[in-house]
Design an enzyme around this catalytic site. Structure first.
Site, PDB file in Angstrom:
ATOM      1  N   GLY A  54       0.812  -1.213   0.000  1.00 36.39           N
ATOM      2  CA  GLY A  54       0.000   0.000   0.000  1.00 36.39           C
ATOM      3  C   GLY A  54       0.840   1.255   0.000  1.00 36.39           C
ATOM      4  O   GLY A  54       0.508   2.233   0.674  1.00 36.39           O
ATOM      5  N   SER A  87       0.259   5.653  -1.553  1.00 39.62           N
ATOM      6  CA  SER A  87      -0.356   6.819  -0.926  1.00 39.62           C
ATOM      7  C   SER A  87      -0.240   6.716   0.592  1.00 39.62           C
ATOM      8  O   SER A  87       0.157   5.686   1.128  1.00 39.62           O
ATOM      9  CB  SER A  87      -1.835   6.941  -1.327  1.00 39.62           C
ATOM     10  OG  SER A  87      -2.574   5.828  -0.820  1.00 39.62           O
ATOM     11  N   GLY A  88      -0.590   7.798   1.249  1.00 38.10           N
ATOM     12  CA  GLY A  88      -0.684   7.802   2.701  1.00 38.10           C
ATOM     13  C   GLY A  88       0.612   7.492   3.421  1.00 38.10           C
ATOM     14  O   GLY A  88       1.709   7.860   2.991  1.00 38.10           O
ATOM     15  N   TYR A 138     -12.819  -3.855  11.156  1.00 37.62           N
ATOM     16  CA  TYR A 138     -11.506  -3.204  11.123  1.00 37.62           C
ATOM     17  C   TYR A 138     -10.759  -3.459  12.434  1.00 37.62           C
ATOM     18  O   TYR A 138      -9.578  -3.819  12.433  1.00 37.62           O
ATOM     19  CB  TYR A 138     -11.681  -1.708  10.891  1.00 37.62           C
ATOM     20  CG  TYR A 138     -10.382  -0.928  10.900  1.00 37.62           C
ATOM     21  CD1 TYR A 138      -9.560  -0.896   9.785  1.00 37.62           C
ATOM     22  CD2 TYR A 138      -9.994  -0.220  12.034  1.00 37.62           C
ATOM     23  CE1 TYR A 138      -8.372  -0.185   9.790  1.00 37.62           C
ATOM     24  CE2 TYR A 138      -8.808   0.502  12.053  1.00 37.62           C
ATOM     25  CZ  TYR A 138      -8.001   0.512  10.921  1.00 37.62           C
ATOM     26  OH  TYR A 138      -6.813   1.218  10.944  1.00 37.62           O
TER      27      TYR A 138
END
Length: 279
Positions: A58, A61-62, A220
């Protein structure tokens, strides 16, 4: 925009932090303090990561992107494991824009597909590279209920099971590259859930619940709890072989694209943005 006239490197970052590699870097003492304003570039200041190979899931981004950029600017060879090849390539170009000699590459990895995880591991091993740093960063948050192609609830598979499988497939490379480390990005929200039934036994139906029993926030939280349990056990098993594993809480409600699945989450993250750590 800064330029180092000694080595002709350019950067948008403070030159006292960017591209700083000391001849004899001093390891931080236990008294060295980092706080909510500390950046990755500050923590890596003076470190030479040349020769180190890192995989970050991942990373387009971020938090994943900031981590990839910081490691690359300090000499590491960084592989951005991204679901979207286009976004992965765009992230690579952004890092090369900071330093054209950065060793960065994007590879396709879809954690919602165990076959994709397997293909990624095989493709990486075919490069015959060592692996010193594996950062399990990718995650989904607040996603509506859906099943992956493997028939599992998507939040559970993307946040935990996909990473679990990835580490298993790369475990031999990590051990051969020791000292090496695995970093699992978890969350303090793991405290607000349970994966046991009323009798205290592990309830597997909670990990991949049906649509009727699904609540996005709880899914989550459970995946983040699984992250920590996995990281702890991984460290117990692999630390004798020179591979450490740690889970980390990156900060509360950091404003990134993770909240994009529901407008209410976006609103809450926006309201909290002035009071939380920036990217």
């Amino acid at each position: 925009f800064f330029c180092s006239h000694i080595n002709k490197r350019t950067t948008y970052l403070d030159p006292r932090l960017a591209f700083t590699v000391e001849d004899n870097p001093v390891k931080p003492t236990t008294r060295q303090k980092y706080d909510g304003n500390s950046t990755a570039m500050e923590i890596l200041q003076g470190r030479d990561l040349s020769g180190k190979v890192a995989i970050i899931t991942g990373a387009n981004s971020g938090i994943g992107f900031e981590t990839a950029k910081s490691l690359a600017l300090h000499g590491a060879c960084v592989i951005l494991a991204c679901r979207s090849p286009a976004r992965g390539d765009a992230a690579v170009q952004r890092i090369l824009g900071e330093w054209h000699k950065a060793k960065v590459e994007a590879m396709t990895l879809d954690l919602a597909s165990l076959q994709s995880v397997q293909h990624f591991a095989e493709a990486f091993k075919s490069k015959n590279l060592p692996l010193h740093i594996l950062i399990c960063n990718a995650a989904v948050f607040g996603a509506p209920w859906s099943l992956t192609e493997d028939g599992l609830e998507s939040t559970f598979q993307v946040n935990h099971l996909g990473h679990f499988y990835l580490v298993q497939l790369l475990e031999d490379v990590l051990c051969q590259s020791s000292p090496a480390r695995v970093v699992v990005v978890s969350s303090e929200s793991h405290r607000f859930t349970e994966i046991k039934d009323s009798s205290g036994k592990l309830d597997f139906s909670l990990l991949s619940p049906s649509k009727k029993e699904y609540w996005a926030m709880l899914a989550y939280n459970r995946s983040k709890l699984c992250n920590i349990l996995f990281s702890n056990e991984l460290n117990r098993r692999l630390s004798p072989h020179g591979v450490t594993s740690n889970s980390v809480h990156p900060g509360n409600m950091i404003y990134s694209s993770i909240h994009c699945n529901w407008w209410l989450y976006t609103l809450l993250f926006t309201l909290a943005r002035p009071f939380t750590k920036s990217m």
